[in-house]
Design a protein around this motif. Sequence first.
Motif, PDB file in Angstrom:
ATOM      1  N   LEU A  70      38.602  42.966  41.070  1.00 49.63           N
ATOM      2  CA  LEU A  70      37.932  41.741  40.635  1.00 49.63           C
ATOM      3  C   LEU A  70      36.418  41.872  40.736  1.00 49.63           C
ATOM      4  N   LEU A  74      33.935  41.010  37.374  1.00 47.63           N
ATOM      5  CA  LEU A  74      32.981  39.919  37.249  1.00 47.63           C
ATOM      6  C   LEU A  74      31.672  40.362  36.590  1.00 47.63           C
ATOM      7  N   TYR A 198      41.472  35.401  41.562  1.00 52.65           N
ATOM      8  CA  TYR A 198      40.120  34.901  41.331  1.00 52.65           C
ATOM      9  C   TYR A 198      40.053  33.393  41.575  1.00 52.65           C
ATOM     10  N   TYR A 202      37.900  32.440  44.977  1.00 51.78           N
ATOM     11  CA  TYR A 202      36.497  32.220  44.647  1.00 51.78           C
ATOM     12  C   TYR A 202      36.218  30.728  44.524  1.00 51.78           C
TER      13      TYR A 202
END
Length: 435
Positions: A70, A74, A198, A202
Amino acid sequence: MQKSRTTRTVSTVRDSGGAVTSRVRRTVLASGLRIVTEQMAGARSATIGVFVDVGSRDETPKLHGCSHFLEHLLFKGTHERSAFDLSIALDAVGGEINAFTAKEYTCFHARVLDEDLPLAVDVLGDMITSSVITDDDVEAEREVILDEIAMHDDDPDDVVHNLFAEQAFGATSPLGRPIAGTVESITALDRATIQRFYRRHYRPERMVVAVAGNLDHTTVVRQVERAFGRSGWLDGEAEPVGPRRLGRRVRVKPGTSEATRPFEQVNVVLGMEGPARDDDRRFALGVLNTALGGGTSSRLFQEIRERRGLAYSVYSFSSHHADAGLVGVSVGCLPAKLDETLAVVRLELSRVAAHGITAEELERGKGQLRGGLVLGLEDSASRMVRLGKAELVHDELLDIDGVIARIDAVTLEEVREVAAEVFTRKEVLAVVGPS
């Protein structure tokens, strides 16, 4: 815009004339996002880091490597910026942007001229909150990560330290697995799985935005609110997630692991269980580690390299997690010298366990720690990392004078006690080299 926020000044440092040389301030938004800044007098740069409370130890076996995967994804683009747009945004102003994944957190960071800090805040806010993870991006980055894993497998130091962690914590433990994942785990991850990861991790309450340099705290807070407020990402209310407080201590499993690689040298890590991250003995251990193998004047360097010529590189280390710790010695030598090298390492560890260190070694170790601490905090990037880790990992920010005072307070008896406890434990040994 946020419904409410709380702000306080954490510390202020002044010079002999009364002028402020450093000021640390902390704001918590209603969403739980924490913003910590350090205003540095005389700086012309600024560094921002976004620390996310998720790392490789939070992964199940099926998710192994997902945090690192991940992290890569990003950078592949958002609704507003393509991957190329993200790349050139800071390049165009001479800035730097990067990220890394650790066992217990992930960090995205950028360093720029102070006048370009608003741009860095906006780019990172865009990436963190609004990344578009496509199937094509997942497949392209999968190949990049597989290449990265192959690169690490060709690095003797990476191989032996991964093997050491696996032996210490076990191949099924998140602490014992490599952060990047394996060929099998990375090949098995799909877009939907990564996307769920995610969205779950996050979140504002799981993040800290740390900024250091020539800045104004109130202005930075407003910039963060704008940059991270995309698509209502900051609209909810939550309490910040505190530092990990894991109940039961993770025990280290003694034993030996060996791996054959076509390297010229044999690379060895010999160690044992050490204190966890917030153990009060960490300052005594730091002095001990420095005296034992922290520089060219250390016992191990002098005995193994200078006096006997057994190895080019030798050093001691300690690593700490919320509920676990390791101490050890890393050395690379020719295969014919392995037995003698290990014998010398074990002898020095037993001597320190039995007798501690000398008064001269104590003062030299303290001086090295003090100097390394102060010199390492002369740039905004180092200050940013210190801020972020203090808020996310330790929940405590000791000022520089406070840390130096803790180092100076270490006594010979404290060093002897921690050495006697740690270096008499059963050993963990990892050996990587030719057959």
